[in-house]
Design an enzyme around this catalytic site. Structure first.
Site, short mmCIF file in Angstrom:
data_model
loop_
_atom_site.label_atom_id
_atom_site.label_comp_id
_atom_site.label_asym_id
_atom_site.label_seq_id
_atom_site.Cartn_x
_atom_site.Cartn_y
_atom_site.Cartn_z
N LYS A 1 7.96 -10.85 -6.59
CA LYS A 1 7.43 -11.05 -5.15
C LYS A 1 6.47 -12.46 -5.15
O LYS A 1 5.98 -12.59 -4.15
CB LYS A 1 6.68 -10.00 -4.62
N LYS B 1 3.46 -12.33 -6.78
CA LYS B 1 2.13 -11.74 -6.61
C LYS B 1 1.75 -11.45 -8.21
O LYS B 1 2.68 -10.73 -8.62
CB LYS B 1 2.48 -10.57 -5.64
N1 CTP Z 1 -4.44 -1.71 3.79
C1 CTP Z 1 -5.31 -0.99 4.93
N2 CTP Z 1 -6.36 -2.02 5.13
C2 CTP Z 1 -6.90 -2.96 4.45
C3 CTP Z 1 -6.13 -3.57 3.37
C4 CTP Z 1 -5.05 -2.74 3.12
O1 CTP Z 1 -5.05 -0.35 5.44
N3 CTP Z 1 -8.07 -3.73 4.74
C5 CTP Z 1 -3.23 -1.11 3.64
C6 CTP Z 1 -2.18 -2.38 3.91
O2 CTP Z 1 -1.65 -1.95 5.07
C7 CTP Z 1 -0.96 -1.47 2.87
C8 CTP Z 1 -1.85 -0.68 1.68
O3 CTP Z 1 -3.17 -0.71 2.19
O4 CTP Z 1 -0.43 -0.46 3.52
C9 CTP Z 1 -1.74 -1.56 0.56
O5 CTP Z 1 -2.18 -2.87 0.79
P1 CTP Z 1 -2.22 -4.03 -0.50
O6 CTP Z 1 -1.28 -4.90 0.00
O7 CTP Z 1 -2.14 -3.36 -1.66
O8 CTP Z 1 -3.58 -4.22 -0.28
P2 CTP Z 1 -4.47 -5.58 0.69
O9 CTP Z 1 -5.91 -5.42 0.32
O10 CTP Z 1 -3.77 -5.90 1.95
O11 CTP Z 1 -3.89 -6.94 -0.46
P3 CTP Z 1 -3.57 -8.33 -0.29
O12 CTP Z 1 -4.91 -9.07 0.04
O13 CTP Z 1 -3.10 -8.74 -1.73
O14 CTP Z 1 -2.39 -8.29 0.61
#
Ligand code: CTP
Length: 135
Positions: free
Chosen positions: A48, A50
């Protein structure tokens, strides 16, 4: 007739486990009796584009220590969701609302919910803050 446990399923990378993750998992756990997390493997993330700071094994250990999580399974590809829903007899599929609408096709198999993200926290933001503070 015995009633079966209500199963909830979610997916993600959950790198640098933070309060946004905790709140999502807590709210999802209230939709059923057992919450299963499909955790993106390092290989899948590489495909992906990432790269998680924390390895799959360590992210899985952290998630397993969370009281809202019953089980962690590897997420190896996009297409496994349908198979997992059938395999685990899933009742509710849930994600944060940054994924709003993306998984509506699964509605023929189970309930699909998108929960509001916790504001002002993400893995991306934490990484950026750490870099800023160490510069
Ligand atoms: N999530 C959430 N609230 C946040 C961050 C994440 O509810 N502030 C949720 C995302 O919507 C997803 C899950 O946690 O359903 C896992 O998200 P992930 O992508 O691993 O975390 P992120 O912090 O959003 O990571 P990135 O910044 O790399 O996208």
């Amino acid at each position: 007739m015995e009633s079966k446990d209500k199963v909830v399923l979610t997916y993600g990378t959950f790198d640098m486990f933070h309060v946004g993750h905790v709140r999502l998992l807590e709210r999802l756990s209230y939709f059923g009796d057992r919450l299963i997390v499909g955790l993106s493997t390092d290989d899948f993330n590489a495909r992906k584009g990432k790269k998680a700071v924390i390895s799959y094994e360590d992210r899985a250990s952290i998630l397993r220590s969370c009281r809202f999580v019953e089980e962690v399974v590897p997420e190896k590809c996009w297409s496994q969701k349908v198979l997992d829903i059938r395999r685990f007899n899933v009742d509710v599929f849930g994600m944060g609302d940054d994924w709003q609408g993306e998984f509506d096709s699964l509605k023929s198999l189970c309930q699909v919910v998108y929960l509001p993200r916790t504001i002002d926290v993400s893995t991306t933001e934490i990484r950026a803050n750490v870099l800023r503070h160490s510069a």
